[in-house]
Write a protein that holds these residues in place. Structure first.
Motif, short mmCIF file in Angstrom:
data_model
loop_
_atom_site.label_atom_id
_atom_site.label_comp_id
_atom_site.label_asym_id
_atom_site.label_seq_id
_atom_site.Cartn_x
_atom_site.Cartn_y
_atom_site.Cartn_z
N PHE A 7 -2.80 -15.02 0.12
CA PHE A 7 -2.04 -14.71 1.32
C PHE A 7 -1.67 -16.03 1.98
CE2 PHE A 7 -2.07 -14.45 5.95
CZ PHE A 7 -1.14 -13.46 6.20
N VAL A 8 -0.37 -16.23 2.21
CA VAL A 8 0.11 -17.47 2.82
C VAL A 8 0.87 -17.11 4.08
CG1 VAL A 8 1.64 -19.45 2.57
CG2 VAL A 8 0.21 -18.73 0.65
N LEU A 9 0.49 -17.72 5.19
CA LEU A 9 1.20 -17.50 6.45
C LEU A 9 1.92 -18.78 6.84
CD1 LEU A 9 1.74 -15.54 8.81
CD2 LEU A 9 -0.22 -16.57 9.99
N LEU A 10 3.26 -18.68 6.91
CA LEU A 10 4.08 -19.80 7.34
C LEU A 10 4.33 -19.71 8.84
CD1 LEU A 10 6.70 -19.92 4.42
CD2 LEU A 10 4.57 -21.19 4.65
N ASN A 11 4.92 -20.77 9.38
CA ASN A 11 5.08 -20.85 10.83
C ASN A 11 6.44 -20.35 11.30
OD1 ASN A 11 4.01 -21.46 13.36
ND2 ASN A 11 4.91 -23.50 13.38
N GLY A 12 6.95 -19.29 10.62
CA GLY A 12 8.18 -18.67 11.08
C GLY A 12 7.87 -17.53 12.04
N LEU A 13 8.74 -16.53 12.04
CA LEU A 13 8.52 -15.37 12.90
C LEU A 13 7.31 -14.59 12.39
CD1 LEU A 13 9.72 -13.80 15.32
CD2 LEU A 13 10.97 -12.42 13.65
N LYS A 14 6.33 -14.41 13.24
CA LYS A 14 5.10 -13.77 12.79
C LYS A 14 5.27 -12.26 12.67
CE LYS A 14 3.13 -17.70 12.60
NZ LYS A 14 4.33 -18.48 12.96
N PRO A 15 4.61 -11.66 11.70
CA PRO A 15 4.76 -10.21 11.48
C PRO A 15 4.12 -9.40 12.60
CG PRO A 15 3.03 -11.12 10.08
CD PRO A 15 3.70 -12.28 10.73
N ALA A 16 4.67 -8.21 12.82
CA ALA A 16 4.08 -7.33 13.82
C ALA A 16 2.69 -6.88 13.40
CB ALA A 16 4.99 -6.12 14.04
N ALA A 17 2.49 -6.78 12.08
CA ALA A 17 1.18 -6.39 11.56
C ALA A 17 0.91 -7.16 10.28
CB ALA A 17 1.15 -4.88 11.29
N LEU A 18 -0.35 -7.47 10.07
CA LEU A 18 -0.75 -8.17 8.85
C LEU A 18 -1.22 -7.17 7.79
CD1 LEU A 18 -2.76 -11.15 10.39
CD2 LEU A 18 -0.49 -11.25 9.35
N PRO A 19 -1.16 -7.54 6.53
CA PRO A 19 -1.68 -6.66 5.48
C PRO A 19 -3.20 -6.67 5.49
CG PRO A 19 -1.08 -8.75 4.54
CD PRO A 19 -0.65 -8.80 5.98
N ASN A 20 -3.80 -5.89 4.62
CA ASN A 20 -5.25 -5.89 4.46
C ASN A 20 -5.66 -7.20 3.78
OD1 ASN A 20 -7.94 -5.49 3.89
ND2 ASN A 20 -7.68 -3.50 2.95
N VAL A 91 3.80 -14.08 0.92
CA VAL A 91 4.15 -14.99 2.01
C VAL A 91 4.64 -14.20 3.23
CG1 VAL A 91 5.60 -16.93 2.72
CG2 VAL A 91 4.81 -16.74 0.34
N TYR A 92 4.02 -14.46 4.37
CA TYR A 92 4.44 -13.89 5.65
C TYR A 92 4.88 -15.04 6.56
CZ TYR A 92 2.45 -9.37 4.35
OH TYR A 92 2.18 -8.18 3.71
N GLY A 93 5.76 -14.73 7.51
CA GLY A 93 6.24 -15.77 8.41
C GLY A 93 7.22 -16.72 7.76
N GLY A 94 7.87 -16.28 6.67
CA GLY A 94 8.79 -17.16 5.96
C GLY A 94 10.22 -17.08 6.46
N SER A 95 10.51 -16.15 7.37
CA SER A 95 11.87 -16.00 7.90
C SER A 95 11.81 -16.00 9.42
CB SER A 95 12.50 -14.70 7.37
OG SER A 95 11.71 -13.58 7.75
N GLY A 96 12.98 -15.93 10.04
CA GLY A 96 13.04 -15.96 11.50
C GLY A 96 12.98 -17.37 12.03
N LYS A 97 13.09 -17.51 13.32
CA LYS A 97 13.13 -18.81 13.98
C LYS A 97 14.28 -19.64 13.42
CE LYS A 97 8.36 -19.13 15.59
NZ LYS A 97 7.14 -19.98 15.62
N GLU A 98 14.02 -20.88 13.02
CA GLU A 98 15.09 -21.76 12.56
C GLU A 98 15.49 -21.41 11.12
OE1 GLU A 98 13.39 -25.60 13.19
OE2 GLU A 98 13.82 -25.57 15.33
N HIS A 99 16.77 -21.11 10.91
CA HIS A 99 17.21 -20.59 9.62
C HIS A 99 17.19 -21.62 8.51
CE1 HIS A 99 19.38 -17.31 12.09
NE2 HIS A 99 18.24 -16.85 11.63
N ASP A 100 17.19 -22.91 8.86
CA ASP A 100 17.10 -23.90 7.79
C ASP A 100 15.74 -23.83 7.10
OD1 ASP A 100 15.87 -24.84 10.10
OD2 ASP A 100 16.38 -26.94 9.72
N HIS A 101 14.70 -23.47 7.85
CA HIS A 101 13.38 -23.27 7.25
C HIS A 101 13.40 -22.09 6.29
CE1 HIS A 101 11.10 -25.53 10.67
NE2 HIS A 101 11.57 -26.34 9.73
N PHE A 102 14.04 -21.00 6.72
CA PHE A 102 14.15 -19.81 5.88
C PHE A 102 14.86 -20.13 4.56
CE2 PHE A 102 17.20 -16.38 4.74
CZ PHE A 102 16.30 -15.51 4.16
#
Length: 201
Positions: A7-20, A91-102
């Motif tokens: 499970f990898v969490l990036l520093n983009g838009l955080k998910p409303a809920a995380l997986p198990n 991967v979670y948090g891979g989209s949202g915020k600054e689109h160049d990161h996405f």
């Protein structure tokens, strides 16, 4: 050998809920993503990055500082996970915020397509590159998009409202957005090129 899943969490838009998170053998926070986990009292197994956006570097978990600016923090984390034998990367948090990161994250996933199975998740769906054959179930009525990077040839689909029959897609000319699953199981085959699949929630 059992597949090792990360499970990898990036520093983009955080998910409303995380997986198990118990379904993963490692929980990895990339740089400032650690701030989100800390606020939720979730302790990762690994924190890595160049630490330009983290509030406080933890002292009770494994920390790997990767200051090399020739690669993104996401790329550097994939190097570490690959060396440790992980092949399934969610991967979670891979989209949202600054689109160049996405866009950079998509490019990184394409670079690693042959070595790692990388799937991005957000609050609206999931997306990933496929190899030559892809099958998935429990998908009836979900929106499916097929995006070539930049070209994909010999595409055959089964179970979609608008089938492709040995056809080609070309970014900037013809892409396959907003198709729909009309069966519970769909199959997509690809002869040549790179194809990103998006599946809605």
């Amino acid at each position: 050998m059992k597949t090792k899943k990360a499970f990898v969490l990036l520093n983009g838009l955080k998910p409303a809920a995380l997986p198990n998170l118990s379904n993963y053998q490692i929980i990895c926070a990339i740089d400032g993503a650690y701030n989100y986990l800390e606020a939720k009292n979730i302790v990762p197994d690994l924190v890595t990055g160049d630490f330009d956006s983290i509030h406080k570097i933890p002292t009770t978990v494994e920390v790997i500082n990767t200051p090399n600016q020739d690669y993104t923090d996401f790329e550097k984390a994939l190097f570490i996970l690959n060396e440790r034998g992980f092949s399934e990367i969610d991967v979670y948090g891979g989209s949202g915020k600054e689109h160049d990161h996405f866009l950079g994250n998509i490019s990184t996933a394409l670079t690693w397509k042959k070595k790692l199975n990388i799937t991005f998740y957000d609050d609206f769906g999931k997306y990933f590159f496929i190899n030559n054959t892809f099958t998935t179930s429990d998908i009836l009525n979900k929106n499916i998009s097929l995006i070539p990077f930049p070209k994909a040839k010999g595409i055959i689909t089964a179970g979609l409202k608008y089938p492709l029959k040995n056809e080609k897609l070309n970014f900037g000319k013809r892409i396959g957005t907003r198709n729909k699953a009309i069966e519970n199981t769909i199959e997509i085959t690809l002869k040549k090129g790179n194809l990103l699949i998006y599946i809605s929630k």
